[in-house]
Motif scaffolding. Structure first.
Motif, PDB file in Angstrom:
ATOM      1  N   SER A 124      40.140  37.515  50.418  1.00 43.47           N
ATOM      2  CA  SER A 124      41.182  37.899  49.463  1.00 43.47           C
ATOM      3  C   SER A 124      41.041  37.498  48.118  1.00 43.47           C
ATOM      4  O   SER A 124      41.161  38.327  47.317  1.00 43.47           O
ATOM      5  N   PRO A 128      38.468  41.260  45.155  1.00 48.47           N
ATOM      6  CA  PRO A 128      38.688  41.937  43.788  1.00 48.47           C
ATOM      7  C   PRO A 128      37.451  41.950  43.100  1.00 48.47           C
ATOM      8  O   PRO A 128      36.771  42.853  42.551  1.00 48.47           O
ATOM      9  N   LYS A 132      35.201  45.433  42.175  1.00 50.24           N
ATOM     10  CA  LYS A 132      35.603  45.673  40.699  1.00 50.24           C
ATOM     11  C   LYS A 132      34.401  46.614  40.315  1.00 50.24           C
ATOM     12  O   LYS A 132      34.426  47.747  39.837  1.00 50.24           O
ATOM     13  N   SER A 135      34.462  49.913  41.832  1.00 49.69           N
ATOM     14  CA  SER A 135      35.507  50.911  41.741  1.00 49.69           C
ATOM     15  C   SER A 135      35.541  51.494  40.211  1.00 49.69           C
ATOM     16  O   SER A 135      36.400  52.811  40.336  1.00 49.69           O
ATOM     17  N   LEU A 199      42.926  45.598  41.729  1.00 44.88           N
ATOM     18  CA  LEU A 199      42.104  44.578  42.398  1.00 44.88           C
ATOM     19  C   LEU A 199      42.240  43.446  41.400  1.00 44.88           C
ATOM     20  O   LEU A 199      41.234  42.917  40.740  1.00 44.88           O
ATOM     21  N   LYS A 200      43.244  42.780  41.548  1.00 43.19           N
ATOM     22  CA  LYS A 200      43.598  41.693  40.878  1.00 43.19           C
ATOM     23  C   LYS A 200      44.322  40.562  42.285  1.00 43.19           C
ATOM     24  O   LYS A 200      44.491  40.940  43.295  1.00 43.19           O
ATOM     25  N   LYS A 201      44.405  39.429  41.769  1.00 43.34           N
ATOM     26  CA  LYS A 201      45.035  38.248  42.613  1.00 43.34           C
ATOM     27  C   LYS A 201      46.424  38.736  42.936  1.00 43.34           C
ATOM     28  O   LYS A 201      46.938  38.542  43.849  1.00 43.34           O
ATOM     29  N   PRO A 203      48.410  41.966  41.818  1.00 46.73           N
ATOM     30  CA  PRO A 203      48.319  43.225  41.377  1.00 46.73           C
ATOM     31  C   PRO A 203      49.843  43.693  41.390  1.00 46.73           C
ATOM     32  O   PRO A 203      50.718  43.347  42.228  1.00 46.73           O
TER      33      PRO A 203
END
Length: 242
Positions: A124, A128, A132, A135, A199-201, A203
C-alpha cells in the motif's frame, strides 16, 4: 451480404472478455489490498498477465494489420486495436512491477509470504509510486477512449449488420448501439483519466469511489457483451459465409 472470412479476422470477443475481467481484477486487487487480504502476490501477477498477454497480442495484430478493413470497417481497427494494445501493455507492466516488488519483499526484507497484512501494508505504501509513471499513459489513453466515444455518436458507429443475431435487430436504429458502446468507452476512459489522481497515500474518497463505480459497470458490461458476442459473431459468420 457475403464475406470472405478467410481474408480477415474478428476477435473482439476475447478482447471484450479480457478487458472486462482485467478491470474487475484491478478493483478486486485494490479491495483485497485495503483489507490486508492480498494473499499470494504471484497469483495476482499471473492474474494480470493472462489478460495482458491476450490483449497485447490481439491488439498488436489488429493495430498493425487492420484485419477489419478487409470487411469494410477500417475505423474499428483503430477503435478496438489500439486501446486494447495499450491496456495489454499496461497490465503486463503492472504484473512485472508486482513480481519485482514481491521478490524484493521476500528476498531483501525477508517477509513471510503468508503474512498477508504486513505485505499488504508495505505494498500500500509502495504501489502509488510504482504505478504513477505508467498511469500517465493510461490517463492519456483514457482521453482517447472518450474521444472514441464522441466519434461513435457523431458518426453513428458500432451498428451491427442485419445478419448478426440479437445485435442485428437494431441495425435500423444505429444510434442505439452507437450510444451504448460510446458510453461504455467513455466511462472506462473517465476512470482511466482519473486513476493517476487516486495514486496517493490518502486519496479523496469520492474520487476513489467514482473510479470504482465506473470500472465496475464497465467491467461487467465488457464481460457480458463479449460473452454474448461469441454467439452473435458466430451467427454473423454463419449467415455471411460464401
Amino acid at each position: 451480404m457475403t464475406i470472405d472470412w478467410s481474408h480477415t479476422a474478428v476477435y473482439n470477443t476475447i478482447m471484450s472478455v479480457a478487458t472486462g475481467i482485467a478491470l474487475l481484477l484491478i478493483l478486486q486487487f485494490g479491495k483485497k489490498l485495503q483489507k490486508g487480504e492480498i494473499g499470494y502476490l504471484d497469483s495476482w501477477v499471473v492474474g494480470f498477465a493472462i489478460p495482458g498477454i491476450i490483449l497485447t497480442l490481439t491488439g498488436a495484430h489488429m493495430t498493425l494489420t487492420w484485419p477489419l478493413s478487409k470487411i469494410g470497417f477500417p475505423f474499428d481497427d483503430i477503435i478496438f486495436g489500439e486501446p486494447v494494445l495499450a491496456f495489454g501493455i499496461l497490465l503486463l507492466a503492472a504484473a512485472y512491477l508486482l513480481h519485482r516488488r514481491n521478490s524484493f519483499y521476500l528476498r531483501e526484507e525477508k517477509l513471510d509470504v503468508k503474512n498477508e497484512k504486513l505485505i499488504s501494508e508495505r505494498l500500500s505504501q509502495d504501489l502509488p509510486g510504482l504505478l504513477k509513471p505508467i498511469s500517465y499513459f493510461g490517463a492519456a489513453m483514457g482521453l482517447a477512449l472518450i474521444a472514441i466515444g464522441i466519434a461513435g455518436v457523431t458518426f453513428q458507429l458500432f451498428a451491427a449488420p442485419k445478419e448478426e443475431p440479437i445485435s442485428g435487430l437494431l441495425a435500423d436504429y444505429p444510434m442505439v448501439e452507437a450510444s451504448f458502446i460510446s458510453l461504455l468507452y467513455a466511462i472506462t476512459g473517465i476512470g482511466a483519466t482519473l486513476f493517476p489522481f487516486i495514486l496517493k497515500k490518502s486519496p479523496p474518497l469520492g474520487l476513489v469511489k467514482t473510479v470504482k463505480i465506473l470500472w465496475l459497470i464497465a467491467g461487467i458490461i465488457f464481460v457480458l457483451f463479449g460473452v454474448m458476442n461469441y454467439f452473435t459473431h458466430i451467427g454473423l459468420i454463419v449467415h455471411t459465409m460464401n
